[in-house]
Motif scaffolding. Structure first.
Motif, PDB file in Angstrom:
ATOM      1  N   ILE A 188       0.843  -1.209   0.000  1.00  0.00           N
ATOM      2  CA  ILE A 188       0.000   0.000   0.000  1.00  0.00           C
ATOM      3  C   ILE A 188       0.876   1.256   0.000  1.00  0.00           C
ATOM      4  N   ALA A 229      -6.892   1.133   6.128  1.00  0.00           N
ATOM      5  CA  ALA A 229      -7.698  -0.009   5.656  1.00  0.00           C
ATOM      6  C   ALA A 229      -6.860  -0.907   4.764  1.00  0.00           C
ATOM      7  N   GLY A 230      -5.832  -0.309   4.134  1.00  0.00           N
ATOM      8  CA  GLY A 230      -5.027  -1.053   3.172  1.00  0.00           C
ATOM      9  C   GLY A 230      -4.124  -2.085   3.801  1.00  0.00           C
ATOM     10  N   THR A 247      -6.227  -4.827   7.752  1.00  0.00           N
ATOM     11  CA  THR A 247      -7.116  -5.944   7.493  1.00  0.00           C
ATOM     12  C   THR A 247      -6.396  -7.139   6.879  1.00  0.00           C
ATOM     13  N   THR A 248      -5.572  -6.865   5.856  1.00  0.00           N
ATOM     14  CA  THR A 248      -4.958  -7.970   5.111  1.00  0.00           C
ATOM     15  C   THR A 248      -3.947  -8.720   5.978  1.00  0.00           C
ATOM     16  N   ALA A 275     -19.258  -3.862  10.526  1.00  0.00           N
ATOM     17  CA  ALA A 275     -19.212  -2.752   9.564  1.00  0.00           C
ATOM     18  C   ALA A 275     -19.310  -1.438  10.340  1.00  0.00           C
ATOM     19  N   THR A 276     -19.082  -0.327   9.647  1.00  0.00           N
ATOM     20  CA  THR A 276     -19.338   0.968  10.275  1.00  0.00           C
ATOM     21  C   THR A 276     -20.834   1.058  10.567  1.00  0.00           C
ATOM     22  N   ARG A 300     -24.655   1.782  10.633  1.00  0.00           N
ATOM     23  CA  ARG A 300     -25.690   2.244   9.707  1.00  0.00           C
ATOM     24  C   ARG A 300     -26.806   2.839  10.565  1.00  0.00           C
ATOM     25  N   LEU A 316     -20.568  -8.710  10.667  1.00  0.00           N
ATOM     26  CA  LEU A 316     -20.221  -9.383   9.407  1.00  0.00           C
ATOM     27  C   LEU A 316     -19.820 -10.838   9.667  1.00  0.00           C
ATOM     28  N   SER A 327     -17.581 -10.511   4.203  1.00  0.00           N
ATOM     29  CA  SER A 327     -16.323 -10.021   4.788  1.00  0.00           C
ATOM     30  C   SER A 327     -15.828  -8.718   4.191  1.00  0.00           C
ATOM     31  N   PHE A 328     -16.219  -8.397   2.977  1.00  0.00           N
ATOM     32  CA  PHE A 328     -15.851  -7.110   2.390  1.00  0.00           C
ATOM     33  C   PHE A 328     -17.031  -6.137   2.409  1.00  0.00           C
ATOM     34  N   GLY A 329     -18.046  -6.414   3.207  1.00  0.00           N
ATOM     35  CA  GLY A 329     -19.207  -5.542   3.266  1.00  0.00           C
ATOM     36  C   GLY A 329     -20.164  -5.820   2.119  1.00  0.00           C
ATOM     37  N   HIS A 337     -20.828   0.792  -0.072  1.00  0.00           N
ATOM     38  CA  HIS A 337     -19.526   0.909   0.601  1.00  0.00           C
ATOM     39  C   HIS A 337     -18.707  -0.380   0.534  1.00  0.00           C
ATOM     40  N   CYS A 360     -15.988  -2.993  -0.027  1.00  0.00           N
ATOM     41  CA  CYS A 360     -14.550  -2.710   0.088  1.00  0.00           C
ATOM     42  C   CYS A 360     -13.899  -2.393  -1.260  1.00  0.00           C
ATOM     43  N   GLY A 396     -10.761  -2.211  -1.682  1.00  0.00           N
ATOM     44  CA  GLY A 396      -9.499  -2.942  -1.805  1.00  0.00           C
ATOM     45  C   GLY A 396      -9.666  -4.448  -1.911  1.00  0.00           C
ATOM     46  N   ALA A 405      -6.678  -7.180  -1.728  1.00  0.00           N
ATOM     47  CA  ALA A 405      -6.549  -8.050  -0.551  1.00  0.00           C
ATOM     48  C   ALA A 405      -6.546  -9.519  -0.969  1.00  0.00           C
TER      49      ALA A 405
HETATM   50  C1  HEM Z   1      -8.825  -8.789   3.800  1.00  0.00           C
HETATM   51  C2  HEM Z   1      -8.714  -7.494   3.705  1.00  0.00           C
HETATM   52  C3  HEM Z   1      -9.858  -6.520   3.818  1.00  0.00           C
HETATM   53  C4  HEM Z   1     -11.075  -6.665   4.439  1.00  0.00           C
HETATM   54  C5  HEM Z   1     -11.626  -7.879   5.182  1.00  0.00           C
HETATM   55  C6  HEM Z   1     -11.795  -5.418   4.250  1.00  0.00           C
HETATM   56  C7  HEM Z   1     -13.082  -5.181   4.711  1.00  0.00           C
HETATM   57  C8  HEM Z   1     -13.824  -4.060   4.416  1.00  0.00           C
HETATM   58  C9  HEM Z   1     -15.211  -3.870   4.779  1.00  0.00           C
HETATM   59  C10 HEM Z   1     -16.055  -4.867   5.573  1.00  0.00           C
HETATM   60  C11 HEM Z   1     -15.596  -2.664   4.309  1.00  0.00           C
HETATM   61  C12 HEM Z   1     -17.007  -2.055   4.389  1.00  0.00           C
HETATM   62  C13 HEM Z   1     -17.232  -1.379   5.701  1.00  0.00           C
HETATM   63  C14 HEM Z   1     -18.659  -0.899   5.839  1.00  0.00           C
HETATM   64  O1  HEM Z   1     -19.508  -1.128   4.969  1.00  0.00           O
HETATM   65  O2  HEM Z   1     -18.943  -0.266   6.852  1.00  0.00           O
HETATM   66  C15 HEM Z   1     -14.446  -2.071   3.656  1.00  0.00           C
HETATM   67  C16 HEM Z   1     -14.432  -0.832   3.085  1.00  0.00           C
HETATM   68  C17 HEM Z   1     -13.285  -0.245   2.543  1.00  0.00           C
HETATM   69  N1  HEM Z   1     -12.066  -0.843   2.346  1.00  0.00           N
HETATM   70 FE1  HEM Z   1     -11.561  -2.725   2.851  1.00  0.00          FE
HETATM   71  N2  HEM Z   1     -10.998  -4.561   3.535  1.00  0.00           N
HETATM   72  C18 HEM Z   1      -9.815  -5.184   3.251  1.00  0.00           C
HETATM   73  C19 HEM Z   1      -8.751  -4.674   2.527  1.00  0.00           C
HETATM   74  C20 HEM Z   1      -8.692  -3.394   2.019  1.00  0.00           C
HETATM   75  C21 HEM Z   1      -7.589  -2.857   1.270  1.00  0.00           C
HETATM   76  C22 HEM Z   1      -6.322  -3.621   0.869  1.00  0.00           C
HETATM   77  C23 HEM Z   1      -7.907  -1.548   0.982  1.00  0.00           C
HETATM   78  C24 HEM Z   1      -7.149  -0.491   0.223  1.00  0.00           C
HETATM   79  C25 HEM Z   1      -6.343  -0.706  -0.755  1.00  0.00           C
HETATM   80  C26 HEM Z   1      -9.215  -1.294   1.515  1.00  0.00           C
HETATM   81  C27 HEM Z   1      -9.893  -0.102   1.418  1.00  0.00           C
HETATM   82  C28 HEM Z   1     -11.207   0.086   1.786  1.00  0.00           C
HETATM   83  C29 HEM Z   1     -11.914   1.351   1.590  1.00  0.00           C
HETATM   84  C30 HEM Z   1     -11.352   2.615   0.992  1.00  0.00           C
HETATM   85  C31 HEM Z   1     -13.224   1.134   2.071  1.00  0.00           C
HETATM   86  C32 HEM Z   1     -14.366   2.143   2.120  1.00  0.00           C
HETATM   87  C33 HEM Z   1     -15.231   1.999   0.900  1.00  0.00           C
HETATM   88  C34 HEM Z   1     -16.424   2.946   0.943  1.00  0.00           C
HETATM   89  O3  HEM Z   1     -16.837   3.371   2.036  1.00  0.00           O
HETATM   90  O4  HEM Z   1     -16.949   3.245  -0.127  1.00  0.00           O
HETATM   91  N3  HEM Z   1      -9.666  -2.437   2.136  1.00  0.00           N
HETATM   92  N4  HEM Z   1     -13.385  -2.940   3.715  1.00  0.00           N
END
Ligand code: HEM
Length: 280
Positions: free
Chosen positions: A33, A120-121, A124-125, A170-171, A173, A196, A223-225, A229, A231, A233, A237
């Motif tokens: 990142i 976040a970058g 999590t990973t 999640a954040t 709601r 989640l 897991s990624f939402g 919103h 994810c 990334g 990831a």
């Molecule tokens: C295994 C790794 C990861 C997991 C489990 C994960 C999980 C999540 C989840 C659950 C959300 C949604 C949160 C919500 O709805 O309240 C989220 C949003 C986000 N993630 Fe990840 N994430 C991971 C890796 C990454 C990476 C590598 C990046 C950046 C390069 C990243 C950048 C973001 C961003 C910018 C958001 C906000 C998106 C938005 O609000 O529109 N994430 N992630």
């Protein structure tokens, strides 16, 4: 990603044993990142302390100090980048967007974007890689099946995301309309915390949800939402986890635990281990 992974393994493997978090799972996504954003020789120890404090449950004013510390660091970084020759990285591109079309991305938004991408970058990973290895070592039959057929790797990463998703909740709601869920009434404006990891083990949707099974037919996970919103990334990831697991397993055919894993992270946000002693 492969090059960074190989370099980390080259440095780690001659030692014969290591804390997987310190030597591998943490530096891999952080380096990726930082290179992507164009963050130079980040002070990793200081950055890790700030970033960990931000995602940890609040204890006094520690997290506020950490937020301020990271914000000050990012301000300096943005200023430096603005003053030096434009580089081919994401932060420079965002700065150019702001310079060319100032009303689209305020300074605060630019800083916030850098902030969420950096934190976040990698927070999590690192957990996906660490708990991934931990889960596989705790399920030797599954690990053997994966080693015997590496085409199962993508499915394994998805099952690891489902079984031990790195983000618990999640954040918040806020309900836009009244509704009833699971026999509870939710009024307009009520905050809703979405579990989640709990959803990922919902017995209504999955047979035997507490069983880790890399042969499971994919049913999707949260897991990624979900929704707007989702994810940003997720593809990165997944890529990092696949490269990390494949490289580690291929180069360490006898990978094993080297003592009890560290504590689980506190709080309701992140699911991960503080350390994972391994040998090979
Ligand atoms: C295994 C790794 C990861 C997991 C489990 C994960 C999980 C999540 C989840 C659950 C959300 C949604 C949160 C919500 O709805 O309240 C989220 C949003 C986000 N993630 Fe990840 N994430 C991971 C890796 C990454 C990476 C590598 C990046 C950046 C390069 C990243 C950048 C973001 C961003 C910018 C958001 C906000 C998106 C938005 O609000 O529109 N994430 N992630």
């Amino acid at each position: 990603v492969q090059q960074i992974t190989d370099e980390l393994l080259d440095a780690m493997l001659p030692k014969g044993r290591a804390d997987l978090v310190d030597s591998f799972a943490y530096p891999l996504p952080l380096t990726v990142i930082c290179e992507l954003l164009g963050v130079p020789d980040i002070d990793r120890v200081a950055f890790r302390a700030l970033s960990n404090a931000i995602v940890a449950p609040s204890e006094g004013d520690d997290d506020i100090a950490a937020f301020e510390g990271l914000a000050a660091y990012l301000d300096e970084l943005i200023e430096d980048k603005r003053c030096t020759a434009p580089a081919d990285d994401l932060l420079s591109a965002l700065i150019r967007t702001r310079a060319e079309d100032g009303d689209r991305l305020s300074h605060g938004e630019l800083r916030a974007m850098a902030f969420i991408l950096l934190v976040a970058g990698h927070e999590t990973t690192v957990n996906l890689i660490t708990t991934g290895v931990h889960t596989l070592l705790a399920h030797p039959d599954q690990l053997a099946a994966l080693r015997a057929d590496m085409t199962l790797l993508d499915a394994t990463v998805e099952e690891l995301l489902r079984f031990e998703g790195p983000v618990h909740t999640a954040t918040y709601r806020y309900a836009a309309e009244p509704m009833e869920i699971g026999g509870r009434s939710i009024a307009v404006g009520d905050p809703v915390m979405i579990g989640l990891d709990a959803a990922n083990r919902d017995a209504v949707h999955l047979t035997d949800p507490h069983r880790f099974d890399i042969h499971r037919a994919p049913r999707g996970h949260l897991s990624f939402g979900h929704g707007i919103h989702y994810c940003l990334g997720a593809p990165l990831a997944r890529l990092e986890a696949r490269v990390a697991l494949r490289s580690l397993l291929e180069r360490c055919p006898d990978l094993a635990l080297d003592g009890p894993p560290g504590d689980w992270l506190p709080g309701m946000l992140m699911r991960g281990l503080r350390s994972l002693p391994v040998r090979w």
